[in-house]
Design a protein around this motif. Structure first.
Motif, PDB file in Angstrom:
ATOM      1  N   MET A  77      30.171  45.972  46.003  1.00 35.03           N
ATOM      2  CA  MET A  77      30.843  44.756  45.558  1.00 35.03           C
ATOM      3  C   MET A  77      32.354  44.948  45.461  1.00 35.03           C
ATOM      4  O   MET A  77      33.116  43.998  45.677  1.00 35.03           O
ATOM      5  CB  MET A  77      30.266  44.301  44.220  1.00 35.03           C
ATOM      6  N   ARG A  78      32.795  46.165  45.142  1.00 37.51           N
ATOM      7  CA  ARG A  78      34.236  46.442  45.140  1.00 37.51           C
ATOM      8  C   ARG A  78      34.835  46.147  46.495  1.00 37.51           C
ATOM      9  O   ARG A  78      35.863  45.478  46.621  1.00 37.51           O
ATOM     10  CB  ARG A  78      34.508  47.910  44.781  1.00 37.51           C
ATOM     11  N   ILE A  79      34.196  46.653  47.547  1.00 39.87           N
ATOM     12  CA  ILE A  79      34.709  46.456  48.891  1.00 39.87           C
ATOM     13  C   ILE A  79      34.613  44.984  49.288  1.00 39.87           C
ATOM     14  O   ILE A  79      35.546  44.428  49.891  1.00 39.87           O
ATOM     15  CB  ILE A  79      33.945  47.334  49.903  1.00 39.87           C
ATOM     16  N   GLN A  80      33.511  44.349  48.959  1.00 42.21           N
ATOM     17  CA  GLN A  80      33.375  42.923  49.285  1.00 42.21           C
ATOM     18  C   GLN A  80      34.491  42.107  48.629  1.00 42.21           C
ATOM     19  O   GLN A  80      35.066  41.206  49.254  1.00 42.21           O
ATOM     20  CB  GLN A  80      32.011  42.401  48.834  1.00 42.21           C
TER      21      GLN A  80
ATOM     22  N   PHE B 259      26.649  37.936  46.703  1.00 42.36           N
ATOM     23  CA  PHE B 259      28.105  37.947  46.831  1.00 42.36           C
ATOM     24  C   PHE B 259      28.515  37.135  48.058  1.00 42.36           C
ATOM     25  O   PHE B 259      29.446  36.327  47.994  1.00 42.36           O
ATOM     26  CB  PHE B 259      28.641  39.375  46.948  1.00 42.36           C
ATOM     27  N   GLU B 260      27.836  37.359  49.182  1.00 45.98           N
ATOM     28  CA  GLU B 260      28.207  36.673  50.422  1.00 45.98           C
ATOM     29  C   GLU B 260      28.030  35.164  50.325  1.00 45.98           C
ATOM     30  O   GLU B 260      28.889  34.399  50.782  1.00 45.98           O
ATOM     31  CB  GLU B 260      27.377  37.218  51.595  1.00 45.98           C
TER      32      GLU B 260
ATOM     33  N   VAL C 155      41.020  44.211  42.477  1.00 47.57           N
ATOM     34  CA  VAL C 155      39.773  44.674  41.870  1.00 47.57           C
ATOM     35  C   VAL C 155      40.019  45.747  40.818  1.00 47.57           C
ATOM     36  O   VAL C 155      40.783  46.690  41.046  1.00 47.57           O
ATOM     37  CB  VAL C 155      38.814  45.212  42.951  1.00 47.57           C
ATOM     38  N   ASN C 156      39.378  45.581  39.685  1.00 46.50           N
ATOM     39  CA  ASN C 156      39.372  46.589  38.629  1.00 46.50           C
ATOM     40  C   ASN C 156      37.919  47.006  38.393  1.00 46.50           C
ATOM     41  O   ASN C 156      37.073  46.159  38.071  1.00 46.50           O
ATOM     42  CB  ASN C 156      39.974  46.037  37.333  1.00 46.50           C
ATOM     43  N   TYR C 157      37.661  48.289  38.556  1.00 41.36           N
ATOM     44  CA  TYR C 157      36.292  48.793  38.430  1.00 41.36           C
ATOM     45  C   TYR C 157      36.096  49.411  37.050  1.00 41.36           C
ATOM     46  O   TYR C 157      36.845  50.310  36.648  1.00 41.36           O
ATOM     47  CB  TYR C 157      36.020  49.823  39.527  1.00 41.36           C
ATOM     48  N   TYR C 158      35.090  48.938  36.329  1.00 39.43           N
ATOM     49  CA  TYR C 158      34.842  49.381  34.961  1.00 39.43           C
ATOM     50  C   TYR C 158      33.653  50.328  34.860  1.00 39.43           C
ATOM     51  O   TYR C 158      33.219  50.665  33.763  1.00 39.43           O
ATOM     52  CB  TYR C 158      34.634  48.166  34.044  1.00 39.43           C
ATOM     53  N   GLY C 159      33.141  50.736  35.987  1.00 41.13           N
ATOM     54  CA  GLY C 159      32.124  51.764  35.999  1.00 41.13           C
ATOM     55  C   GLY C 159      30.751  51.291  35.568  1.00 41.13           C
ATOM     56  O   GLY C 159      30.425  50.101  35.567  1.00 41.13           O
TER      57      GLY C 159
ATOM     58  N   PRO D 286      42.846  36.592  42.962  1.00 41.26           N
ATOM     59  CA  PRO D 286      42.022  36.649  41.750  1.00 41.26           C
ATOM     60  C   PRO D 286      41.874  38.094  41.281  1.00 41.26           C
ATOM     61  O   PRO D 286      41.700  39.010  42.095  1.00 41.26           O
ATOM     62  CB  PRO D 286      40.668  36.091  42.219  1.00 41.26           C
ATOM     63  N   LYS D 287      41.953  38.292  39.979  1.00 42.09           N
ATOM     64  CA  LYS D 287      41.674  39.609  39.406  1.00 42.09           C
ATOM     65  C   LYS D 287      40.193  39.672  39.074  1.00 42.09           C
ATOM     66  O   LYS D 287      39.689  38.829  38.325  1.00 42.09           O
ATOM     67  CB  LYS D 287      42.521  39.845  38.161  1.00 42.09           C
ATOM     68  N   VAL D 288      39.514  40.642  39.655  1.00 47.53           N
ATOM     69  CA  VAL D 288      38.062  40.731  39.529  1.00 47.53           C
ATOM     70  C   VAL D 288      37.680  42.054  38.877  1.00 47.53           C
ATOM     71  O   VAL D 288      38.024  43.127  39.387  1.00 47.53           O
ATOM     72  CB  VAL D 288      37.371  40.608  40.903  1.00 47.53           C
ATOM     73  N   GLY D 289      37.002  41.971  37.756  1.00 54.23           N
ATOM     74  CA  GLY D 289      36.466  43.160  37.106  1.00 54.23           C
ATOM     75  C   GLY D 289      35.015  43.358  37.497  1.00 54.23           C
ATOM     76  O   GLY D 289      34.226  42.416  37.465  1.00 54.23           O
TER      77      GLY D 289
END
Length: 396
Positions: A205-208, A305-306, A216-220, A174-177
């Motif tokens: 959450m990035r690491i999770q 998240f968990e 993972v794509n981080y949008y800040g 999955p691609k997750v932003g």
């Protein structure tokens, strides 16, 4: 937005799972398949072991010849086929993993042997096992060795290798932003000024998500400003399967996320969950795209998240993770004032296999989790649990 009542975690997961559409599959190298979800059954293409194999270094002979002086016909190293059939009165010296010669039904250990002047060998023990791994005793050709839906770990990679499946078919990641909302946030590289705080839960959450085999794509960080928030969410929705937000989902004056989600064409299935921490959790869908809005406090986002986001992400890969809850005795009395929600409390397991609660100051206290073995679940309606009573711990 229409107000909705809080739903239970089980109801939330049921609704989310019903909305989830499995991602497409792809074939990848088995060496890069760790953590991925297998999409097809795998069958053995050979017997395992492929021949009668010696389980130790020793001498291969007929069982009825044990105790007699035997002539050594050959030495059989691993990887070489025997040259001679084992005849009465003979043996073959054999190495661990080597093919047992025809006619032999026993391998006795080097440590239980002696030699005479004629270079003959005799078994000196009182008894011995056969010490032979029989052809196909572990797996036979055509046997099912891995089932679709398996999360591939080291032991599964070994099975893929043994079955010659070097390009397994797995579900796509999955691609997750990930977006952190809040004008008070600054990145970890910045020294916070008055009224500011470092963004910890976004990176948490990035690491999770990465640990769930997601791309993972981080949008800040996005400030609490309507148009800027809309643009950032729209970009993530356009480029990802799942957009994961922290903050901005409650009922404050600057919590714009719910109205933006609806303006982008998403249907909000629920926006409150009857759990603590993490009451204000939002889940929305739109034609194979998903938005999960988590509270801004780090413990709330971590726990939600968990218990919710992780199972949902796995569902997109057609995987249902086992829900492990260890029943263990409580080491100390526990009490809480309110019991209107199911609550998760950080704990550690001591040397007596008892559950010790960890000092915990609320949903902003992420430091409480750095020594946590897991978290225990306190059911709705329960205010007190006495020492020695059984609680259920979900490992981390």
């Amino acid at each position: 937005m229409e107000k909705k009542t809080s739903i239970t975690l089980n109801d939330a997961l049921t609704q989310a799972f019903q909305a989830a559409k499995s991602l497409p599959t792809e074939k990848i190298s088995f060496l890069k398949a760790s953590g991925r979800i297998l999409a097809t059954d795998i069958f053995a293409d050979v017997n395992m072991p492929p021949f009668n194999k010696s389980a130790m270094d020793g001498y291969a002979c007929r069982k009825e010849d044990l105790g007699q002086w035997l002539n050594v016909r050959e030495v059989i190293p691993a990887g070489k086929s025997p040259q001679f059939k084992n005849e009465p009165g003979t043996c073959s010296k054999i190495m661990t993993g080597a093919e047992v010669p025809a006619g032999a039904d026993t391998v006795f250990m080097v440590e239980q042997s002696e030699a005479n002047d004629q270079q003959q060998i005799r078994f000196t023990g009182s008894k011995t096992n056969s010490n032979i791994c029989l052809r196909g005793e572990d797996v036979k050709t055509g046997d099912l060795v891995l089932t679709a839906g398996t999360m591939l770990k080291a032991q599964h990679i070994a099975i893929l290798a043994a079955a010659g499946c070097t390009r397994p078919e797995v579900y796509q990641k999955p691609k997750v932003g990930i977006i952190s909302t809040g004008s008070e946030l600054v990145e970890p590289t910045v020294a916070p000024q008055a009224s500011q705080i470092r963004n910890s839960n976004g990176h948490q959450m990035r690491i999770q998500a990465e640990q769930c085999a997601c791309e993972v794509n981080y949008y800040g960080i996005v400030a609490d400003e309507l148009e800027q928030t809309r643009q950032r969410i729209a970009s993530s929705v356009n480029e990802n399967d799942v957009t994961l937000l922290s903050g901005g989902v409650s009922v404050g004056d600057f919590d714009f996320v719910p109205q933006i989600i609806q303006q982008l064409g998403f249907q909000i299935l629920f926006n409150q969950m009857a759990v603590k921490p993490g009451k204000h959790t939002t889940f929305a869908i739109n034609n194979g795209k998903y938005i999960i809005g988590l509270p801004g406090n780090p413990v709330s986002s971590f726990i939600q998240f968990e218990i919710f986001a992780k199972p949902f992400l796995y569902r997109l890969m057609n995987y249902t993770a086992p829900m492990i809850a260890l029943p263990l005795p409580l080491a100390n009395d526990f009490h809480r004032k309110k019991a209107d929600r199911e609550e998760y409390v950080p704990v550690k397991i001591n040397r007596k296999n008892e559950v010790e609660t960890i000092s915990y100051h609320g949903s902003a206290h992420i430091h409480a989790y750095h020594q946590a073995t897991g978290f225990m679940s306190i059911p709705t309606g329960v205010t007190t649990i006495s020492k020695g009573e059984t609680v259920h711990v979900r490992p981390l």
